[in-house]
Design an enzyme around this catalytic site. Sequence first.
Site, PDB file in Angstrom:
ATOM      1  N   GLU A   1      -3.279  25.617 -24.750  1.00 28.73           N
ATOM      2  CA  GLU A   1      -3.188  24.912 -23.467  1.00 28.73           C
ATOM      3  C   GLU A   1      -4.551  24.462 -22.929  1.00 28.73           C
ATOM      4  O   GLU A   1      -5.017  24.936 -21.884  1.00 28.73           O
ATOM      5  CB  GLU A   1      -2.426  25.776 -22.449  1.00 28.73           C
ATOM      6  CG  GLU A   1      -1.012  26.078 -22.934  1.00 28.73           C
ATOM      7  CD  GLU A   1      -0.129  26.773 -21.910  1.00 28.73           C
ATOM      8  OE1 GLU A   1      -0.654  27.238 -20.877  1.00 28.73           O
ATOM      9  OE2 GLU A   1       1.093  26.834 -22.145  1.00 28.73           O
TER      10      GLU A   1
ATOM     11  N   GLU B   1       4.909  26.903 -28.691  1.00 27.54           N
ATOM     12  CA  GLU B   1       5.237  27.931 -27.688  1.00 27.54           C
ATOM     13  C   GLU B   1       6.252  27.452 -26.673  1.00 27.54           C
ATOM     14  O   GLU B   1       6.178  26.330 -26.171  1.00 27.54           O
ATOM     15  CB  GLU B   1       3.968  28.374 -26.943  1.00 27.54           C
ATOM     16  CG  GLU B   1       4.220  29.538 -25.991  1.00 27.54           C
ATOM     17  CD  GLU B   1       3.014  29.850 -25.122  1.00 27.54           C
ATOM     18  OE1 GLU B   1       1.895  29.917 -25.668  1.00 27.54           O
ATOM     19  OE2 GLU B   1       3.188  30.004 -23.905  1.00 27.54           O
TER      20      GLU B   1
END
Length: 486
Positions: free
Chosen positions: A234, A337
């Site tokens: 991220e 994810e």
Amino acid sequence: MKRNHLVLLALLLSASGFCQNKKESSGKAFSTDGKKITVYTTADSINLRLTQTDNLAFKPAKQPLETEISVFVNPNKTFQSFMGIGGAITDASAEIFAKLSKEKQQEFLNAYYDKEKGIGYSLLRTTIHSSDFASGSYTYIKEGDKDLKSFSIDHDKKYRIPMIKSAIKAAGGKLPLYASPWSPPAFMKDNKDMLKGGKLLPEYYQSWANYYTKFINAYEKEGMPIWGITIQNEPMAVQKWESCIFTAEEERDFLKNFLGPTMAKNGYADKKIVVWDHNRDLMFQRANMIYSDPEASKYAWGMGFHWYETWAGGEPMYENVAKVYEAYPDKKLMFTEGCVESFDAKKYQFWANGERYGASMIHDFNNGTVAWTDWNILLDQNGGPNHVGNFCFAPIHGNTSTGELIYTPSYYYIGHFSKFIRPEAKRVSTVVSRSQLLSTSFLNTDGQMVTVVMNKSDKKVTYNLFIDMNKTVVEIPAHGIQTLVY
């Protein structure tokens, strides 16, 4: 005479090309002749969980009517090769696993990794030092050790590595493993903190690139082959947990000037490097920036993505996956994810959580994704441990007070794909005629076709499964998911 020779040569070359094309496509065509269809169903209303519910056969069919609902599978149109489905063994997962009884540990391993007793996971993610899903922050070096002389994975040897080894064994001895960092050590960042974003300082680019190779070397010495790494989990999110910001330009330059060359120099050119590893919203811009630079692109196997773009209140942006697949067909896509956020023990059996998995997996596969990885494979009865209180759901929870395992709808929805679609399967063209249903199909290397159908509606649906002009008729319960194997 010379002209005749040229014509003859052209004809010979044309014939040679025709023969070669014919040879390349001479694989045995899929046929419905004599095929029996085994149907497995999961549905809340009638308490079915990956239950075999029907045995059907194909029959000659006529043109379907507009009033009928149909799923059309075309085995002659194939797309990406399937790599696998799995989940992440985090520190949190490993800490809870260690608290289970030996019997429950074995039940858990069978549930995820055994193809017969469980759902046959074929892929595994883990973290490079800590993420939020751990009892605390840590790295593999002493703070300030730029030369990485103190590098050690001893921390992981207590819980995480034993669990990973158990998972590999339960999966039959082979399980592609990839790893992602959440943040460089604090001293390497401009905010001097592993948490709350910050950026990697330029003077530590090489040191941080070396860190990945140290990790790979240490894990492989423990007998756990590393398939690949993602550059940064991220990279556009400032989180209250371990996080680090890389703009598209920064990730591109770190990859081409430091990480890529360092991996190659250390003998890891065969390890896959996955870029982005964040939500679907900005993935196209990241792909454009990295893949349009030949020197960066040559090191990138493909792109990882998550499903949390809905944090802003919108719908999942599935189409962005398709746009990247369309623009860069030579690069791979993998879902790295996803989890259901905001843990609430009253929602263990909340059916929409499972449907979120089913819808995402079908859309992502149909849009070119080769692999799909869930987040924590195990959490406790509080949705943790998580050292910053970011408690979430997992497909299976382990209650450390009672010792029981709690299976959620997400586990069964994932299982409708992972149990039946095996590595190296080819995705096959599949289209539905009504929006109540979602569907995808894969052809396994053993010649078995797998079609997954999901019913999002409040009513049971009767649908045709068509291959050419042969069909069978199937009934799927309201809010159900089915796998048809034939």
